[in-house]
Design an enzyme around this catalytic site. Structure first.
Site, mmCIF file in Angstrom:
data_model
loop_
_atom_site.group_PDB
_atom_site.id
_atom_site.type_symbol
_atom_site.label_atom_id
_atom_site.label_comp_id
_atom_site.label_asym_id
_atom_site.label_seq_id
_atom_site.Cartn_x
_atom_site.Cartn_y
_atom_site.Cartn_z
ATOM 1 N N CYS A 53 7.968 4.211 5.783
ATOM 2 C CA CYS A 53 7.032 3.905 4.715
ATOM 3 C C CYS A 53 7.727 3.511 3.430
ATOM 4 O O CYS A 53 7.099 3.088 2.495
ATOM 5 C CB CYS A 53 6.160 5.125 4.436
ATOM 6 S SG CYS A 53 7.116 6.558 3.930
ATOM 7 N N CYS A 92 -3.497 3.881 9.494
ATOM 8 C CA CYS A 92 -2.261 3.325 10.048
ATOM 9 C C CYS A 92 -1.710 4.153 11.208
ATOM 10 O O CYS A 92 -0.562 3.972 11.616
ATOM 11 C CB CYS A 92 -1.212 3.201 8.953
ATOM 12 S SG CYS A 92 -1.745 2.133 7.608
ATOM 13 N N CYS A 141 0.833 -1.197 0.000
ATOM 14 C CA CYS A 141 0.000 0.000 0.000
ATOM 15 C C CYS A 141 0.871 1.253 0.000
ATOM 16 O O CYS A 141 0.646 2.186 -0.774
ATOM 17 C CB CYS A 141 -0.923 -0.028 1.222
ATOM 18 S SG CYS A 141 -2.062 1.365 1.290
ATOM 19 N N CYS A 142 1.902 1.262 0.864
ATOM 20 C CA CYS A 142 2.821 2.412 0.893
ATOM 21 C C CYS A 142 3.517 2.571 -0.454
ATOM 22 O O CYS A 142 3.760 3.690 -0.899
ATOM 23 C CB CYS A 142 3.870 2.241 1.993
ATOM 24 S SG CYS A 142 3.285 2.614 3.665
ATOM 25 N N CYS A 178 -1.071 8.310 7.590
ATOM 26 C CA CYS A 178 -2.394 8.005 7.061
ATOM 27 C C CYS A 178 -3.340 7.610 8.187
ATOM 28 O O CYS A 178 -2.931 6.986 9.172
ATOM 29 C CB CYS A 178 -2.297 6.860 6.066
ATOM 30 S SG CYS A 178 -1.341 7.251 4.602
HETATM 31 S S1 SF4 Z 1 0.570 4.475 5.773
HETATM 32 FE FE1 SF4 Z 1 -1.077 2.923 5.628
HETATM 33 S S2 SF4 Z 1 -2.722 3.784 4.341
HETATM 34 FE FE2 SF4 Z 1 -0.878 5.070 4.121
HETATM 35 S S3 SF4 Z 1 0.096 4.315 2.292
HETATM 36 FE FE3 SF4 Z 1 1.071 3.232 4.001
HETATM 37 S S4 SF4 Z 1 -0.131 1.355 4.384
HETATM 38 FE FE4 SF4 Z 1 -1.303 2.719 2.998
#
Ligand code: SF4
Length: 246
Positions: A237, A215, A131-132, A212
């Site tokens: 991240c 998270c 996701c990151c 985010c």
């Molecule tokens: S911090 Fe969480 S929601 Fe944001 S990009 Fe990374 S995994 Fe995705």
């Protein structure tokens, strides 16, 4: 038969910074206060085409205030993962306006990539690294295209992955500037008070490090400000993890 010329060399005319450049800058500005250093870097064009990257988190106002005092025309880039707190988006507007920046930019994830890899918007729950990658790392890489240098708000005290931060370092041929690398938490607090900087709206609720929304939780360990990120399971991240050193 001779190999054809590499197209990349033609397309990417950006002059690459070298480690020798970073070493020279670190030596030149050793002992120089942060604001004076930034003023000189901008006034003399030492970093070329440069921008500051901000997450608009709890400590971001300090770096942004210093950059604004040095040159309000430096672009401010925000990586909007589309998973940010509404309070962060509002805080961004407050800081940009209060500090008088003239060039505020946002990068967002690629819509096609999101549709293919995170259609439900829940990838963070089962694959936070993936996701990151699509919401932060790739947009950040896009944001840096065309830049010779970028300014980061990293500090050595933030985590074990950020010890011994030099003020100037090299990343993919770009200069990466860490003006607050040697600042302590106390230094930041003193600066906040002295300059009467606005606080992130969530700080009053106990959040110490804000990323985010899915998270970020209240810190699990009050002595480690990043322990509220990813439930303490990861610290970075990917934006700041160098290839081969993570
Ligand atoms: S911090 Fe969480 S929601 Fe944001 S990009 Fe990374 S995994 Fe995705």
């Amino acid at each position: 038969m001779a190999e054809p010329a590499r197209q990349l060399d033609v397309i990417d005319a950006r002059p690459a910074f070298t480690q020798a450049d970073a070493d020279a800058l670190n030596a030149r500005f050793e002992g120089v206060d942060t604001l004076s250093m930034l003023k000189t870097v901008f006034a003399e064009g030492l970093a070329g085409n440069v921008a500051v990257v901000s997450s608009f988190g709890t400590e971001s106002a300090v770096l942004l205030d210093l950059v604004a005092k040095a040159d309000k025309n430096v672009p401010v880039i925000f990586v909007d993962t589309l998973k940010m707190f509404d309070e962060t988006l509002a805080y961004r507007e407050t800081l940009i306006e209060t500090l008088g920046f003239t060039d505020s930019r946002a990068v967002v994830p690629n819509a096609e990539v999101l549709a293919a890899k995170d259609e439900t918007g829940l990838r963070w729950s089962y694959d936070p690294d993936g996701c990151c990658e699509i919401r932060k790392v790739e947009p950040m890489a896009r944001a840096k295209e065309g830049l010779d240098a970028w300014i980061s708000g990293r500090k050595a005290f933030q985590s074990v992955t950020r010890q011994n931060l030099p003020r100037f370092e090299i990343e993919d041929g770009r200069l990466k500037i860490n003006p607050l690398g040697d600042w302590t938490k106390a230094d930041l607090e003193i600066y906040f008070e002295a300059e009467n900087l606005p606080r992130h709206p969530l700080e009053a609720q106990g959040y110490l490090s804000i990323g985010c929304e899915p998270c970020t939780t209240l810190p699990l360990d009050p002595s480690n400000e990043r322990s509220g990120r990813w439930q303490g399971e990861k610290l970075e991240c990917g934006i700041h993890i160098e290839v081969g050193k993570s």
